[in-house]
Design an enzyme around this catalytic site. Sequence first.
Site, PDB file in Angstrom:
ATOM      1  N   ARG A 137      10.245 -18.104  -2.087  1.00 40.36           N
ATOM      2  CA  ARG A 137       9.061 -18.019  -1.229  1.00 40.36           C
ATOM      3  C   ARG A 137       8.408 -19.387  -1.039  1.00 40.36           C
ATOM      4  NH1 ARG A 137       6.146 -12.490  -3.221  1.00 40.36           N
ATOM      5  NH2 ARG A 137       7.726 -11.105  -2.404  1.00 40.36           N
ATOM      6  N   LEU A 193      -8.332 -11.655   0.300  1.00 41.26           N
ATOM      7  CA  LEU A 193      -7.566 -10.614   1.002  1.00 41.26           C
ATOM      8  C   LEU A 193      -6.853  -9.707   0.012  1.00 41.26           C
ATOM      9  CD1 LEU A 193      -6.462 -13.107   3.629  1.00 41.26           C
ATOM     10  CD2 LEU A 193      -6.862 -10.773   4.352  1.00 41.26           C
ATOM     11  N   GLY A 194      -6.441 -10.255  -1.127  1.00 42.09           N
ATOM     12  CA  GLY A 194      -5.642  -9.506  -2.101  1.00 42.09           C
ATOM     13  C   GLY A 194      -6.433  -8.358  -2.703  1.00 42.09           C
ATOM     14  N   CYS A 216     -19.370   0.604  13.707  1.00 42.98           N
ATOM     15  CA  CYS A 216     -18.421   0.398  14.819  1.00 42.98           C
ATOM     16  C   CYS A 216     -19.087  -0.373  15.947  1.00 42.98           C
ATOM     17  CB  CYS A 216     -17.919   1.740  15.350  1.00 42.98           C
ATOM     18  SG  CYS A 216     -16.649   2.494  14.321  1.00 42.98           S
ATOM     19  N   HIS A 239       1.815   1.878  -3.444  1.00 43.02           N
ATOM     20  CA  HIS A 239       0.682   2.428  -4.206  1.00 43.02           C
ATOM     21  C   HIS A 239       0.469   3.902  -3.863  1.00 43.02           C
ATOM     22  CE1 HIS A 239      -0.367  -1.328  -5.988  1.00 43.02           C
ATOM     23  NE2 HIS A 239      -0.665  -1.915  -4.846  1.00 43.02           N
ATOM     24  N   GLU A 255       2.493   0.287   9.524  1.00 42.43           N
ATOM     25  CA  GLU A 255       2.748  -1.007  10.185  1.00 42.43           C
ATOM     26  C   GLU A 255       3.849  -0.797  11.218  1.00 42.43           C
ATOM     27  OE1 GLU A 255       2.026  -3.843   6.222  1.00 42.43           O
ATOM     28  OE2 GLU A 255       4.030  -3.641   7.038  1.00 42.43           O
ATOM     29  N   CYS A 274     -16.318   2.041   9.198  1.00 40.99           N
ATOM     30  CA  CYS A 274     -16.637   3.325   9.842  1.00 40.99           C
ATOM     31  C   CYS A 274     -16.448   4.452   8.827  1.00 40.99           C
ATOM     32  CB  CYS A 274     -15.709   3.543  11.044  1.00 40.99           C
ATOM     33  SG  CYS A 274     -15.917   5.168  11.789  1.00 40.99           S
ATOM     34  N   CYS A 293     -20.566   4.836  15.516  1.00 37.01           N
ATOM     35  CA  CYS A 293     -21.501   4.681  14.392  1.00 37.01           C
ATOM     36  C   CYS A 293     -22.056   3.254  14.399  1.00 37.01           C
ATOM     37  CB  CYS A 293     -20.804   4.997  13.061  1.00 37.01           C
ATOM     38  SG  CYS A 293     -19.604   3.740  12.559  1.00 37.01           S
ATOM     39  N   THR A 344       0.839  -1.202   0.000  1.00 37.79           N
ATOM     40  CA  THR A 344       0.000   0.000   0.000  1.00 37.79           C
ATOM     41  C   THR A 344       0.876   1.256   0.000  1.00 37.79           C
ATOM     42  OG1 THR A 344      -1.657  -1.236   1.213  1.00 37.79           O
ATOM     43  CG2 THR A 344      -1.935   1.137   1.170  1.00 37.79           C
TER      44      THR A 344
HETATM   45  P1  NAP Z   1       2.809  -8.936  -1.897  1.00 41.34           P
HETATM   46  O1  NAP Z   1       4.089  -9.002  -1.178  1.00 41.34           O
HETATM   47  O2  NAP Z   1       2.741  -8.178  -3.167  1.00 41.34           O
HETATM   48  O3  NAP Z   1       2.349 -10.440  -2.147  1.00 41.34           O
HETATM   49  C1  NAP Z   1       1.525 -10.848  -3.151  1.00 41.34           C
HETATM   50  C2  NAP Z   1       2.290 -11.901  -3.908  1.00 41.34           C
HETATM   51  O4  NAP Z   1       1.402 -12.651  -4.692  1.00 41.34           O
HETATM   52  C3  NAP Z   1       3.259 -11.336  -4.917  1.00 41.34           C
HETATM   53  O5  NAP Z   1       4.434 -10.851  -4.348  1.00 41.34           O
HETATM   54  C4  NAP Z   1       3.470 -12.524  -5.820  1.00 41.34           C
HETATM   55  O6  NAP Z   1       4.555 -13.352  -5.349  1.00 41.34           O
HETATM   56  C5  NAP Z   1       2.175 -13.308  -5.653  1.00 41.34           C
HETATM   57  N1  NAP Z   1       1.477 -13.378  -6.926  1.00 41.34           N
HETATM   58  C6  NAP Z   1       1.218 -12.386  -7.797  1.00 41.34           C
HETATM   59  N2  NAP Z   1       0.596 -12.873  -8.875  1.00 41.34           N
HETATM   60  C7  NAP Z   1       0.471 -14.211  -8.672  1.00 41.34           C
HETATM   61  C8  NAP Z   1      -0.078 -15.254  -9.437  1.00 41.34           C
HETATM   62  N3  NAP Z   1      -0.632 -15.040 -10.638  1.00 41.34           N
HETATM   63  N4  NAP Z   1      -0.072 -16.500  -8.901  1.00 41.34           N
HETATM   64  C9  NAP Z   1       0.469 -16.721  -7.699  1.00 41.34           C
HETATM   65  N5  NAP Z   1       1.029 -15.768  -6.945  1.00 41.34           N
HETATM   66  C10 NAP Z   1       1.011 -14.521  -7.437  1.00 41.34           C
HETATM   67  O7  NAP Z   1       1.703  -8.358  -0.964  1.00 41.34           O
HETATM   68  P2  NAP Z   1       1.296  -8.713   0.535  1.00 41.34           P
HETATM   69  O8  NAP Z   1       1.781  -7.644   1.431  1.00 41.34           O
HETATM   70  O9  NAP Z   1       1.570 -10.127   0.875  1.00 41.34           O
HETATM   71  O10 NAP Z   1      -0.284  -8.516   0.385  1.00 41.34           O
HETATM   72  C11 NAP Z   1      -1.030  -9.417  -0.416  1.00 41.34           C
HETATM   73  C12 NAP Z   1      -2.265  -8.728  -0.964  1.00 41.34           C
HETATM   74  O11 NAP Z   1      -3.117  -8.402   0.126  1.00 41.34           O
HETATM   75  C13 NAP Z   1      -1.975  -7.414  -1.668  1.00 41.34           C
HETATM   76  O12 NAP Z   1      -2.877  -7.293  -2.741  1.00 41.34           O
HETATM   77  C14 NAP Z   1      -2.264  -6.357  -0.611  1.00 41.34           C
HETATM   78  O13 NAP Z   1      -2.628  -5.135  -1.198  1.00 41.34           O
HETATM   79  C15 NAP Z   1      -3.421  -7.022   0.093  1.00 41.34           C
HETATM   80  N6  NAP Z   1      -3.653  -6.619   1.480  1.00 41.34           N
HETATM   81  C16 NAP Z   1      -4.927  -6.681   1.872  1.00 41.34           C
HETATM   82  C17 NAP Z   1      -5.249  -6.410   3.172  1.00 41.34           C
HETATM   83  C18 NAP Z   1      -6.682  -6.505   3.592  1.00 41.34           C
HETATM   84  O14 NAP Z   1      -7.038  -5.999   4.646  1.00 41.34           O
HETATM   85  N7  NAP Z   1      -7.500  -7.184   2.811  1.00 41.34           N
HETATM   86  C19 NAP Z   1      -4.250  -6.054   4.091  1.00 41.34           C
HETATM   87  C20 NAP Z   1      -2.917  -6.026   3.653  1.00 41.34           C
HETATM   88  C21 NAP Z   1      -2.625  -6.327   2.331  1.00 41.34           C
HETATM   89  P3  NAP Z   1       5.354 -14.214  -6.425  1.00 41.34           P
HETATM   90  O15 NAP Z   1       6.195 -13.253  -7.172  1.00 41.34           O
HETATM   91  O16 NAP Z   1       6.109 -15.214  -5.602  1.00 41.34           O
HETATM   92  O17 NAP Z   1       4.329 -14.885  -7.293  1.00 41.34           O
END
Ligand code: NAP
Length: 330
Positions: free
Chosen positions: A195, A251-252, A93, A42, A59, A101, A90, A39
């Site tokens: 990984r 989550l992604g 919350c 981004h 973090e 919220c 709210c 993030t």
């Molecule tokens: P990250 O380090 O970017 O991990 C995601 C990993 O997914 C990439 O590094 C990549 O590793 C792998 N990937 C990408 N495309 C792929 C594919 N086609 N097949 C298999 N693996 C693939 O990010 P992170 O910090 O772990 O976070 C993961 C996701 O959760 C992000 O989208 C982030 O924005 C999101 N997030 C969500 C929350 C929430 O509250 N929902 C909170 C935090 C983060 P490889 O290069 O090894 O494939």
Amino acid sequence: MKAVVLNAVNDLQVTEVQRPKVEAGSSLIKVLACGICGTDRHIYKGEYPSSKPVILGHEFGGVIEEVGPGSKFKVGQVVSIDPNIVCGTCPDCVAGRTAFCPGLTALGVNINGGIAEYVLTPDTQIYPVKDGLNPLHLAFIEPLACSIRGMDLAQLKGGESVAVLGGGVIGLLVVQLAKLAGAREIVLVTRQKFRRDVALKIGATRVVDPKSEDVSEVVSGMDVTFECAGAVDTFKQSQVITRRGGSVIVLGLTAADTNLEINPFSVVVNELRIQGSFLNPLTQGRAAELVGSGKLNLDILISKVVDLAGVQAVLDAPPAEGDIKYIVCP
Ligand code: NAP
């Protein structure tokens, strides 16, 4: 004090800024460690909305330097910070859906965060951690809290088959949480070999390289699939590899304007549950305790530790092959 300030998109500076003054209901935290997450990248590139100028970093944790009048906290306590500040009153919350919220404000996004020597933090956001905790582990508490939210929604009871798509920090934390929850099979799918090797050491029972194998063919019948990559391919795969009546926990994060086709017929006749998981509603305290328990292998996820001056280089380049987590120690 020194801080990494985002002045505008792609314009970051280590700047001398006024050290914040403590007020009633807040504490001054001397930052010991702050993780850099996707993030932040981004935000830096203008792909995720934030205030500007703003000190980045959501973090983080540190040691309490000063407390406000009547505070229940003590100077010298080591604490983790929940960056997501909510109103607490709210309807969302009150119902425990704090991520929704309307007044949600995040340290490091909308107001000054943890890539700085000090941060002023509302006392509502402070979670004390165990004495003697490795300070670097403070950087994992917020992403772990988000992962625990996903686990709560998955409702694992033990003995399930679990797939985790994406081996970044979130995916590798989910692998460890699934193991602790008693999953019998944990399949991690990610492209980078390093990984996949890490995943096998921390709880995955099997790993798959999506570049050399067709995930939809070699993985099937999963009770629960965690989508942790934020990619269109993995979102599609998650629906195919999950068993009838199973759950897909998403989550992604994709870009906000990403759309893709789903097959409603298949969702209905397979009673597929596709469940988003957002932020860390009421999970930060559990994450702080779990990190303190030492039950997670976090050291294996740390790739590089930088100082404030090193942040720009980290954000300018994509993560190096094999790297997992970058941490700033101001
Ligand atoms: P990250 O380090 O970017 O991990 C995601 C990993 O997914 C990439 O590094 C990549 O590793 C792998 N990937 C990408 N495309 C792929 C594919 N086609 N097949 C298999 N693996 C693939 O990010 P992170 O910090 O772990 O976070 C993961 C996701 O959760 C992000 O989208 C982030 O924005 C999101 N997030 C969500 C929350 C929430 O509250 N929902 C909170 C935090 C983060 P490889 O290069 O090894 O494939």
